[in-house]
Design an enzyme around this catalytic site. Structure first.
Site, mmCIF file in Angstrom:
data_model
loop_
_atom_site.group_PDB
_atom_site.id
_atom_site.type_symbol
_atom_site.label_atom_id
_atom_site.label_comp_id
_atom_site.label_asym_id
_atom_site.label_seq_id
_atom_site.Cartn_x
_atom_site.Cartn_y
_atom_site.Cartn_z
ATOM 1 N N LEU A 117 0.844 -1.187 0.000
ATOM 2 C CA LEU A 117 0.000 0.000 0.000
ATOM 3 C C LEU A 117 0.895 1.259 0.000
ATOM 4 O O LEU A 117 1.911 1.296 0.686
ATOM 5 C CB LEU A 117 -0.854 -0.039 1.278
ATOM 6 C CG LEU A 117 -1.859 1.077 1.514
ATOM 7 C CD1 LEU A 117 -2.934 1.073 0.436
ATOM 8 C CD2 LEU A 117 -2.511 0.931 2.893
ATOM 9 N N GLY A 118 0.518 2.263 -0.767
ATOM 10 C CA GLY A 118 1.287 3.517 -0.762
ATOM 11 C C GLY A 118 2.157 3.708 -1.987
ATOM 12 O O GLY A 118 2.676 4.799 -2.209
ATOM 13 N N GLY A 119 2.341 2.648 -2.784
ATOM 14 C CA GLY A 119 3.073 2.764 -4.037
ATOM 15 C C GLY A 119 4.483 3.316 -3.882
ATOM 16 O O GLY A 119 5.124 3.163 -2.833
ATOM 17 N N CYS A 126 5.590 6.461 -3.767
ATOM 18 C CA CYS A 126 5.774 7.588 -2.847
ATOM 19 C C CYS A 126 6.121 7.110 -1.437
ATOM 20 O O CYS A 126 7.116 7.522 -0.854
ATOM 21 C CB CYS A 126 4.498 8.437 -2.829
ATOM 22 S SG CYS A 126 4.523 9.697 -1.582
ATOM 23 N N GLY A 167 14.854 9.606 -15.570
ATOM 24 C CA GLY A 167 13.417 9.859 -15.715
ATOM 25 C C GLY A 167 12.594 8.605 -15.497
ATOM 26 O O GLY A 167 13.136 7.497 -15.355
ATOM 27 N N ARG A 168 11.300 8.815 -15.431
ATOM 28 C CA ARG A 168 10.378 7.696 -15.230
ATOM 29 C C ARG A 168 9.341 7.722 -16.354
ATOM 30 O O ARG A 168 8.967 8.786 -16.845
ATOM 31 C CB ARG A 168 9.702 7.809 -13.864
ATOM 32 C CG ARG A 168 10.709 7.624 -12.724
ATOM 33 C CD ARG A 168 10.058 7.746 -11.372
ATOM 34 N NE ARG A 168 9.107 6.707 -11.084
ATOM 35 C CZ ARG A 168 9.401 5.526 -10.566
ATOM 36 N NH1 ARG A 168 10.668 5.203 -10.285
ATOM 37 N NH2 ARG A 168 8.462 4.636 -10.310
ATOM 38 N N HIS A 225 8.749 37.861 12.693
ATOM 39 C CA HIS A 225 10.193 38.099 12.648
ATOM 40 C C HIS A 225 10.857 37.406 13.839
ATOM 41 O O HIS A 225 10.323 37.455 14.939
ATOM 42 C CB HIS A 225 10.457 39.605 12.737
ATOM 43 C CG HIS A 225 11.918 39.940 12.753
ATOM 44 N ND1 HIS A 225 12.703 39.849 11.625
ATOM 45 C CD2 HIS A 225 12.729 40.319 13.766
ATOM 46 C CE1 HIS A 225 13.946 40.194 11.948
ATOM 47 N NE2 HIS A 225 13.988 40.481 13.235
#
Ligand SMILES: Cc1cc2nc3c(=O)[nH]c(=O)nc-3n(C[C@H](O)[C@H](O)[C@H](O)COP(=O)(O)OP(=O)(O)OC[C@H]3O[C@@H](n4cnc5c(N)ncnc54)[C@H](O)[C@@H]3O)c2cc1C
Length: 433
Positions: A40-42, A44, A248-249, A420
């Site tokens: 799961l999640g491929g 990435c 590249g992909r 700041h």
């Protein structure tokens, strides 16, 4: 063969596109399933964004410890334990994966390789999944060069580089795009002697030329050998402990057999219209397989949009304000139009710049090397884009992204009160005429 119920939606590929499509389907109370043969999640979660940024954080801590005395902190000589880093990376992946699984409660997760049987049927292992609508989210695969292929020993991909036993003494990075620059920066920080080779005239081809030049200079100062306008042959790799091939992909249609059922492919890219519909009415596609912007956040956007459009919304995919972030040291980002893109459109533009040397926050961090370049419309003052190199450039791009999306002009953004000393006040400084 077991037939499933008739789902409202079946999603093939559980990467960032498929996962977000499933979440959207759940929100809309659609009965849906998410099919993937891998984790799961491929890319990435498992081989891309999350593991690489975990490595980059370790390199950052290592570099901070090495220069601790600059901040008045004395410590023993810093050493680096790659095994611990890999353990931490795996733990982060597991934690995030568990969170994803939890958020998908109510969506059927099917762990199997999918193949399309008809416009309403998918074979997934020994099941036949039936669905009124289908989203293809099968991602992308790393490319090779005609003269150079992965041998998975000495010529490897980014996935393999994230699971090494030792830091390579010498590393040849072939390809000066996003992945190549991130790995060159990272492994140089971890102690490898890095050579970075890019075929085009500049690193990060397509990116703002001033920013690329700055990154190249910083890399060179750090000891990275940068060769632009250069090609590599297999014999060149012999001189290095390892070579990372990252040129590249390419979109991956996932061997689904899409053409058999009339889904149009163009050199393996799943062809979609502005609404992410394929050439078959009830089949949509999202993420890297569509060959658009190959970024996780764009894949997520497309995944959700595909579901909305399946439900009849008819919203066009918009890629005008997508941040592009490169987690090198220093970080690089771009959002909206670059200077070259605005000029190519024939717009009458104004360029304003701010150097981080003038930022108190950047000086405190000892990260004052870099600048912000803002592109605005000379006549209306409307913000068109920003390119940044420097500390937290990736976070800062969000401020510009919000301003551009909200059609703020430079005057409007300049009136805001920024805290700041922060890096975000550099946004305001970059808008001074
Ligand atoms: C090293 C690296 C670093 C990156 N860093 C970043 C970053 O910092 N930020 C960023 O925005 N992007 C980054 N990316 C790009 C990002 O990872 C991709 O854009 C994103 O993963 C695309 O998601 P996707 O869902 O389209 O595809 P993927 O994540 O590739 O998922 C596709 C899924 O489909 C499954 N699949 C394919 N075919 C089948 C089939 N027949 N049956 C079942 N399942 C199938 C695969 O197993 C896979 O899990 C990085 C990529 C790499 C390689």
């Amino acid at each position: 063969m077991a037939l499933s119920i008739m789902y409202d939606l079946a999603i093939v590929g559980a990467g960032w596109a498929g996962f977000n499509a499933a979440l959207r389907a759940k929100e809309l109370s659609l009965q849906s399933c998410l099919i993937d043969s891998e984790a799961l999640g491929g890319v990435c979660l498992n081989q891309g964004c999350i593991p690489t940024k975990t490595f980059i954080q370790s390199a950052k801590v290592y570099s901070l410890v090495k220069k601790a005395s600059l901040f008045g902190v004395e410590s023993k000589e810093a050493t680096f334990d790659l095994n611990k880093l890999i353990e931490r990376k795996e733990k982060i992946i597991q934690q995030l994966s568990a969170g994803m699984r939890f958020s998908l409660k109510g969506v059927d997760l099917i762990s199997a390789r999918a193949g399309i049987l008809s416009v309403n049927q998918i074979q997934a292992g020994d099941k036949i999944i039936q669905a009124k609508n289908i989203i293809i989210a099968t991602g992308s695969l790393p490319m090779e060069l005609p003269q150079l292929k992965f041998d998975h020993k000495k010529i490897i991909s980014s996935t393999e580089l994230l699971n090494l036993k030792d830091i390579p003494e010498t590393l040849l990075v072939i390809g000066g795009g996003v992945i190549g620059c991130e790995f060159a920066s990272l492994f140089s920080g971890l102690g490898s002697k890095v050579t970075l080779v890019e075929k085009c005239a500049q690193l990060l081809p397509g990116f703002d030329a001033d920013i690329s030049r700055k990154l190249e200079n910083v890399f060179k100062k750090r000891g990275i050998e940068v060769k632009t306008n250069s090609e590599v042959s297999e014999s060149d790799t012999a001189d290095f402990t390892l070579s990372l091939l990252c040129v590249g992909r390419a979109p991956n249609p996932g061997d689904l057999g899409l053409e058999k059922i009339g889904v149009k492919l163009d050199r393996n890219t799943v062809v979609v219209n502005d609404y992410l519909a394929t050439s078959v009415e009830n089949i949509y596609a999202a993420g890297d397989c569509t060959g658009k912007l190959m970024l996780a956040h764009y894949a997520a956007y497309q995944g959700k949009l595909a579901v909305d459009n399946i439900m009849g919304k008819k919203i066009k995919a918009d890629n005008a304000v997508v941040p592009n972030c490169i987690f090198t040291d220093p970080q690089v980002s771009g959002v909206g139009l670059s200077q070259a893109e605005a000029q190519a459109k024939g717009l009458n533009i104004k360029i304003s710049k701010f150097d981080f040397l003038g930022s108190g926050a950047a000086r405190i961090l000892d990260e004052a090397d870099g600048f912000i370049k803002v592109i605005s419309d000379k006549d209306t003052g409307c913000l068109l884009g920003a390119s940044i190199i420097g500390p937290q450039a990736c976070e800062l791009s969000a401020v510009f992204g919000v301003a551009i999306s909200a059609h703020l002009n430079t005057e409007g953004l300049r009136k805001m009160i920024f805290a700041h000393p922060t890096l975000s006040e550099s946004v305001q400084d970059s808008l001074k005429s």
